[in-house]
Design an enzyme around this catalytic site. Structure first.
Site, PDB file in Angstrom:
ATOM      1  N   GLY A 234      -5.737   3.814   8.605  1.00 25.63           N
ATOM      2  CA  GLY A 234      -5.637   2.371   8.802  1.00 25.63           C
ATOM      3  C   GLY A 234      -6.907   1.631   8.444  1.00 25.63           C
TER       4      GLY A 234
ATOM      5  N   ASP B  49      -1.577  10.906  -5.325  1.00 23.12           N
ATOM      6  CA  ASP B  49      -2.370  11.822  -6.137  1.00 23.12           C
ATOM      7  C   ASP B  49      -3.362  12.601  -5.283  1.00 23.12           C
ATOM      8  OD1 ASP B  49      -5.496  10.661  -6.978  1.00 23.12           O
ATOM      9  OD2 ASP B  49      -4.157   9.421  -5.764  1.00 23.12           O
TER      10      ASP B  49
ATOM     11  N   GLU C 240       0.856  -1.187   0.000  1.00 24.91           N
ATOM     12  CA  GLU C 240       0.000   0.000   0.000  1.00 24.91           C
ATOM     13  C   GLU C 240       0.892   1.237   0.000  1.00 24.91           C
ATOM     14  OE1 GLU C 240      -2.439   1.618  -0.788  1.00 24.91           O
ATOM     15  OE2 GLU C 240      -4.038   1.340   0.685  1.00 24.91           O
TER      16      GLU C 240
ATOM     17  N   LYS D  85       1.532   7.787   8.354  1.00 19.88           N
ATOM     18  CA  LYS D  85       1.275   9.117   8.918  1.00 19.88           C
ATOM     19  C   LYS D  85       1.110   9.041  10.430  1.00 19.88           C
ATOM     20  CE  LYS D  85      -0.985  11.700   5.189  1.00 19.88           C
ATOM     21  NZ  LYS D  85      -2.227  12.437   4.823  1.00 19.88           N
TER      22      LYS D  85
ATOM     23  N   TRP E 159      -1.236  16.323   3.735  1.00 16.74           N
ATOM     24  CA  TRP E 159      -1.665  15.654   2.504  1.00 16.74           C
ATOM     25  C   TRP E 159      -0.553  15.741   1.477  1.00 16.74           C
ATOM     26  CZ3 TRP E 159      -5.438  12.346   1.990  1.00 16.74           C
ATOM     27  CH2 TRP E 159      -5.727  11.866   0.722  1.00 16.74           C
TER      28      TRP E 159
ATOM     29  N   ILE F 207       0.311   4.216   1.375  1.00 15.72           N
ATOM     30  CA  ILE F 207       0.312   5.009   2.597  1.00 15.72           C
ATOM     31  C   ILE F 207      -0.607   4.384   3.641  1.00 15.72           C
ATOM     32  CG2 ILE F 207      -1.561   6.529   1.828  1.00 15.72           C
ATOM     33  CD1 ILE F 207       0.021   8.847   3.163  1.00 15.72           C
ATOM     34  N   VAL F 208      -0.201   4.434   4.901  1.00 21.89           N
ATOM     35  CA  VAL F 208      -1.071   4.066   6.018  1.00 21.89           C
ATOM     36  C   VAL F 208      -1.449   5.364   6.710  1.00 21.89           C
ATOM     37  CG1 VAL F 208      -1.256   2.885   8.226  1.00 21.89           C
ATOM     38  CG2 VAL F 208      -0.075   1.774   6.326  1.00 21.89           C
ATOM     39  N   ASP F 209      -2.732   5.686   6.640  1.00 24.28           N
ATOM     40  CA  ASP F 209      -3.248   6.946   7.181  1.00 24.28           C
ATOM     41  C   ASP F 209      -4.149   6.624   8.372  1.00 24.28           C
ATOM     42  OD1 ASP F 209      -4.290   9.466   7.618  1.00 24.28           O
ATOM     43  OD2 ASP F 209      -4.807   9.851   5.540  1.00 24.28           O
TER      44      ASP F 209
END
Length: 230
Positions: free
Chosen positions: A152, A206, A146, A178, A199, A148-150
């Site tokens: 979750g 994107d 993945e 993050k 962000w 990014i882990v934001d």
């Protein structure tokens, strides 16, 4: 060691900690070559492209050591993870080729799953999964890639669906985690960077399909969010 209890999925147990990027640590975009269509919307660079590539190479090395000699199935979460995924598997193939160790299995088998839980910069709370039959991962070592882990949420929900088919092990590789109060505490196993809650765009990240082609990870300006928000 490839084996890992399924119940440890998302807990980050035994991981090598990511590279920590302190809050408010940026580079001036004027010091980099920024394409004309991106320049009005980017003023701060968080992760230069060269640093990203070097860090992904190290993640590939750690993954190679963990799974060497095992049948590894890597799932690319489309389409945001494509750039990170392609770079990662290129390094994995190269590392195995020149490792000096012989293996009777390929370095990986690749798979693609499309997940969607975001609109603009917000999680919708609803996960849509488009994929082939997940039962092909029964009794397999699975690495989910993945970008990014934001919060979750996405990987937690997808992980539950994957657990149901009975894989041998499940781990997460992500370029960025993050540090955010919105997190459900899910952690990756192979993580490039730990960053503050901003962000980001570029290097495959994107904002409503814009900025994927930018070579560096940058912070999105307020002007860009207003212009490209759907």
């Amino acid at each position: 060691m490839a084996s890992k209890p399924i119940e440890d999925y998302g807990k980050g147990k035994g991981r090598i900690e990511p590279m920590y990027i302190p809050d408010n640590t940026f580079y001036n975009a004027d010091d980099f070559l920024v394409p004309p269509h991106c320049k009005p919307y980017i003023d701060k660079i968080l992760l230069p492209g060269g640093l990203v590539k070097d860090r992904v190479e190290k993640l590939a090395y750690d993954i190679h050591r963990t799974y060497f000699g095992e049948e590894l199935h890597i799932i690319c979460i489309l389409k945001g993870s494509r750039g990170f995924f392609n770079l990662l598997i290129d390094y994995l193939a190269t590392i195995q080729k020149y490792s000096g160790r012989e293996s009777s299995v390929p370095p990986f088998f690749e798979h693609y799953v499309r997940l969607k839980s975001y609109q603009n910069d917000n999680s919708t709370g609803q996960l849509t999964v488009l994929s082939d039959d997940l039962s092909i991962f029964r009794d397999k070592h699975v690495l989910i890639v993945e970008d990014i882990v934001d919060t979750g949420f996405t990987l937690t929900e997808f992980g539950e669906r994957l657990k149901a088919v009975g894989p041998k092990s499940m781990r997460i590789a992500t370029l960025v985690e993050k540090r955010t109060d919105r997190s459900n505490s899910l952690k990756g196993d192979f993580v490039g960077f730990s960053i503050e809650d901003v962000w980001i765009v570029g290097c495959c990240y994107d904002f409503n399909e814009m900025f994927r082609d930018f070579d560096h990870v940058a912070v999105l300006s307020d002007a860009a969010r207003k212009k490209f928000e759907k």
